[in-house]
Motif scaffolding. Structure first.
Motif, mmCIF file in Angstrom:
data_model
loop_
_atom_site.group_PDB
_atom_site.id
_atom_site.type_symbol
_atom_site.label_atom_id
_atom_site.label_comp_id
_atom_site.label_asym_id
_atom_site.label_seq_id
_atom_site.Cartn_x
_atom_site.Cartn_y
_atom_site.Cartn_z
ATOM 1 N N UNK A 46 0.861 -1.201 0.000
ATOM 2 C CA UNK A 46 0.000 0.000 0.000
ATOM 3 C C UNK A 46 0.887 1.238 0.000
ATOM 4 N N UNK A 47 1.386 1.599 -1.152
ATOM 5 C CA UNK A 47 2.385 2.672 -1.197
ATOM 6 C C UNK A 47 1.827 4.044 -0.801
ATOM 7 N N UNK A 48 2.618 4.760 0.028
ATOM 8 C CA UNK A 48 2.315 6.174 0.297
ATOM 9 C C UNK A 48 2.778 7.016 -0.876
ATOM 10 N N UNK A 49 3.801 6.491 -1.566
ATOM 11 C CA UNK A 49 4.389 7.244 -2.671
ATOM 12 C C UNK A 49 3.388 7.356 -3.809
ATOM 13 N N UNK A 50 3.436 8.500 -4.486
ATOM 14 C CA UNK A 50 2.548 8.713 -5.626
ATOM 15 C C UNK A 50 3.359 9.015 -6.874
ATOM 16 N N UNK A 51 2.745 8.728 -7.996
ATOM 17 C CA UNK A 51 3.393 8.993 -9.269
ATOM 18 C C UNK A 51 3.852 10.456 -9.350
ATOM 19 N N UNK A 52 5.017 10.664 -9.880
ATOM 20 C CA UNK A 52 5.687 11.972 -10.056
ATOM 21 C C UNK A 52 6.287 12.507 -8.757
ATOM 22 N N UNK A 53 6.211 11.744 -7.700
ATOM 23 C CA UNK A 53 6.875 12.169 -6.457
ATOM 24 C C UNK A 53 8.377 12.320 -6.688
ATOM 25 N N UNK A 54 8.976 13.210 -5.910
ATOM 26 C CA UNK A 54 10.419 13.396 -5.924
ATOM 27 C C UNK A 54 11.087 12.199 -5.233
ATOM 28 N N UNK A 55 12.206 11.763 -5.798
ATOM 29 C CA UNK A 55 12.948 10.627 -5.238
ATOM 30 C C UNK A 55 14.388 11.078 -4.975
ATOM 31 N N UNK A 56 14.882 10.861 -3.760
ATOM 32 C CA UNK A 56 16.302 11.123 -3.490
ATOM 33 C C UNK A 56 17.058 9.810 -3.581
ATOM 34 N N UNK A 57 18.047 9.795 -4.464
ATOM 35 C CA UNK A 57 18.839 8.563 -4.636
ATOM 36 C C UNK A 57 20.055 8.587 -3.715
ATOM 37 N N UNK A 58 20.727 9.731 -3.640
ATOM 38 C CA UNK A 58 21.670 9.965 -2.539
ATOM 39 C C UNK A 58 21.720 11.465 -2.301
ATOM 40 N N UNK A 59 22.167 11.858 -1.120
ATOM 41 C CA UNK A 59 22.199 13.290 -0.845
ATOM 42 C C UNK A 59 22.592 13.588 0.581
ATOM 43 N N UNK A 60 22.774 14.868 0.880
ATOM 44 C CA UNK A 60 23.320 15.279 2.179
ATOM 45 C C UNK A 60 22.517 14.802 3.386
ATOM 46 N N UNK A 61 21.204 14.754 3.252
ATOM 47 C CA UNK A 61 20.416 14.381 4.429
ATOM 48 C C UNK A 61 19.908 12.943 4.363
ATOM 49 N N UNK A 62 20.575 12.157 3.546
ATOM 50 C CA UNK A 62 20.156 10.766 3.351
ATOM 51 C C UNK A 62 21.424 9.939 3.258
ATOM 52 N N UNK A 63 21.398 8.825 2.546
ATOM 53 C CA UNK A 63 22.642 8.116 2.236
ATOM 54 C C UNK A 63 23.415 9.050 1.303
ATOM 55 N N UNK A 64 24.656 9.387 1.670
ATOM 56 C CA UNK A 64 25.414 10.376 0.883
ATOM 57 C C UNK A 64 26.212 9.663 -0.218
#
Ligand code: PLP
Length: 372
Positions: free
Chosen positions: A325-343
Motif C-alpha cells: 500500500x504505497x504512500x508514494x505517488x506517481x511523479x513524487x520526488x525521489x532522493x537517490x543519494x544526498x546530504x540528508x540521506x545516504x550520501x
C-alpha cells in the motif's frame, strides 16, 4: 527537462569554504581543485561560488579545463595539476595559467613558449616526496628551481608536493606522511639556500588538511573536503567531519505498477516479489552514473520513507519496491543519494570506492541544478 537531476546545494558549498577558511587561518591561501568538472559539481558554477566565498586560487587538470573557466570570465589564478602537453603551453602563456613543472626539458620548453609569445609564464615546481607520480626528485629541486629563476621568461610562483596516504590514520601511514613532509621541507630549504625564493609552498590535500596541520605551509588544496566528504571512509573509520555534502542525486517516480507474488523485476530476474506489491520505476540508471553495483543493494527516499531498489539497475532506469500500500505517488520526488540521506560517501562505501568516483561519475546527461 529530464526527471533526474543533480541538486547542488550552494549553501553547503559556501559553508564548507568558510569551514576551510577557519581551519586554514586568515593568512594562508586556499586553492580549490575544480578539476573533472569540480568533482562532478559543475566547474564554472562552483568556481564562481568558491571565489565569491573567499577562495584564492583554482586548480584544474589541464588547459582545456582552465580555458573553459577563462572563456567564461574567471580571472583568478588557475593551477594546472597534471603534466600538460607541449602543445598546451601557448594557451597556458596567453591565458595566464600556472603549469606545474617537474623536469629540466619541460622547463626549457615552457621558457621557449613564453619567449615566443613575449610574455612571462609563472610555474610551480612539483617535487616528488613519495607519491611517485609527478614531480622531480627532492635532490634535484634546487637545481630546477634555479633554472626557473634564471630564465627571464619564467617565474617561480610556488613549490609543491602531493601526499600518498595523508587521509589514513594508520600509524605507518602517518609516519609515511611525516617522512614525505620531511623530504619536501628539506628540498624547500635547499631551494632557499641556493638563493631562490620558492614562492607559495603547498602540499595539503583534504587528508592533510584534516589530519596534518604541519602540511599547511602557505596554501592548502582541499578538494573533496570542499565538496563535503572525508577522502576515504574506510581509512579513517569514525572520524568526524564538519562539512556537508554538496550534491544530491534526485529523480522522480515515473511509473507505479502492480506486481504479483513470484513475478521477477528487471534484467536477469535477480529480484522476485515475495508478495503482491507495487513497483516504482525511476528514470535514473548507470547511464547517468548511478553505479550498477547498487542493484538490489540501495534504498531511495520518497516522502521521507525509504524503499529498496528491486532488481538490476538498467542504463536509463531502476526500480524500487513500494510495498503493498504505497504512500508514494506517481511523479513524487525521489532522493537517490544526498546530504540528508545516504550520501555519495555512503554509496561509495557500498560499492567499494571513494566518494570522488561517485560524484565525478554523475555524467553530463544529468543537469546540475544550483539551489541557494
Ligand atoms: C586533486 C588534487 C588535490 C585535491 O585532493 P583531495 O583529496 O580532493 O583533497 C590536491 N592536490 C593535487 C595535486 C590534486 O591532484
Amino acid at each position: 527537462m529530464r526527471a533526474t537531476q543533480a541538486i547542488i546545494y550552494t549553501k553547503n558549498l559556501l559553508e564548507n569554504v568558510r569551514e576551510a577558511r577557519k581551519r586554514a587561518g586568515e593568512n594562508r591561501k586556499i586553492c580549490v581543485p575544480v578539476k573533472a568538472d569540480a568533482y562532478g559539481h559543475g566547474a564554472l558554477a562552483v568556481s564562481r561560488i568558491v571565489l565569491e566565498a573567499g577562495a584564492d586560487i583554482l586548480a584544474v587538470a589541464d588547459t582545456d579545463e582552465a580555458n573553459e573557466l577563462r572563456n567564461s570570465g574567471i580571472a583568478a589564478p588557475i593551477l594546472l595539476l597534471s603534466q600538460i602537453m607541449p602543445e598546451e603551453l601557448p594557451s597556458a602563456v596567453s591565458q595566464e595559467l600556472v603549469p606545474m613543472v617537474s623536469d629540466a626539458a619541460f622547463i626549457e620548453e615552457a621558457a621557449v613558449a613564453a619567449k615566443h609569445l613575449n610574455k612571462q609564464l609563472t610555474v610551480h615546481l612539483k617535487i616528488d616526496s613519495g607519491l611517485r607520480r609527478l614531480g622531480c626528485r627532492a635532490d634535484d629541486a634546487h637545481l630546477l628551481a634555479g633554472k626557473i629563476a634564471e630564465s627571464r621568461w619564467l617565474c617561480l610562483g610556488g613549490v609543491a608536493t602531493h601526499l600518498s596516504v595523508s587521509d589514513s590514520l594508520d600509524p605507518s601511514d602517518i609516519a609515511y606522511t611525516k617522512e614525505q613532509l620531511r623530504v619536501f621541507c628539506g628540498a624547500v630549504e635547499n631551494i632557499k639556500k641556493a638563493g631562490v625564493d620558492p614562492g607559495i609552498v603547498h602540499a595539503a590535500n583534504s587528508g592533510a588538511f584534516l589530519f596534518h596541520p604541519d602540511a599547511y605551509f602557505d596554501m592548502v588544496r582541499p578538494g573533496i573536503f570542499i565538496y563535503g566528504y572525508l577522502p576515504d571512509e574506510v581509512a579513517i573509520n569514525g572520524a568526524e567531519l564538519s562539512v556537508k555534502p554538496v550534491m544530491e542525486l534526485q529523480s522522480k517516480l515515473a511509473v507505479i505498477k502492480k506486481v504479483k507474488k513470484g513475478e521477477a523485476v528487471s534484467y536477469g530476474r535477480t529480484w522476485v516479489a515475495a508478495e503482491d506489491t507495487f513497483i516504482g520505476v525511476i528514470p535514473a540508471g548507470y547511464g547517468d552514473g548511478l553505479p550498477r553495483r547498487l542493484s538490489n543493494d540501495h534504498q531511495v527516499l520518497i516522502r521521507g520513507k525509504t524503499y529498496p531498489i528491486a532488481g538490476r539497475i538498467c542504463m536509463d532506469q531502476c526500480m524500487v519496491d513500494l510495498g503493498r500500500e504505497p504512500d508514494a505517488q506517481r511523479w513524487d520526488e525521489v532522493t537517490i543519494f544526498g546530504p540528508d540521506f545516504i550520501t555519495a560517501a555512503g554509496v561509495a562505501k557500498k560499492t567499494g570506492t571513494i566518494p570522488y568516483e561517485i560524484t565525478c561519475g554523475i555524467n553530463k546527461r544529468v543537469p546540475r541544478i544550483y539551489l541557494p
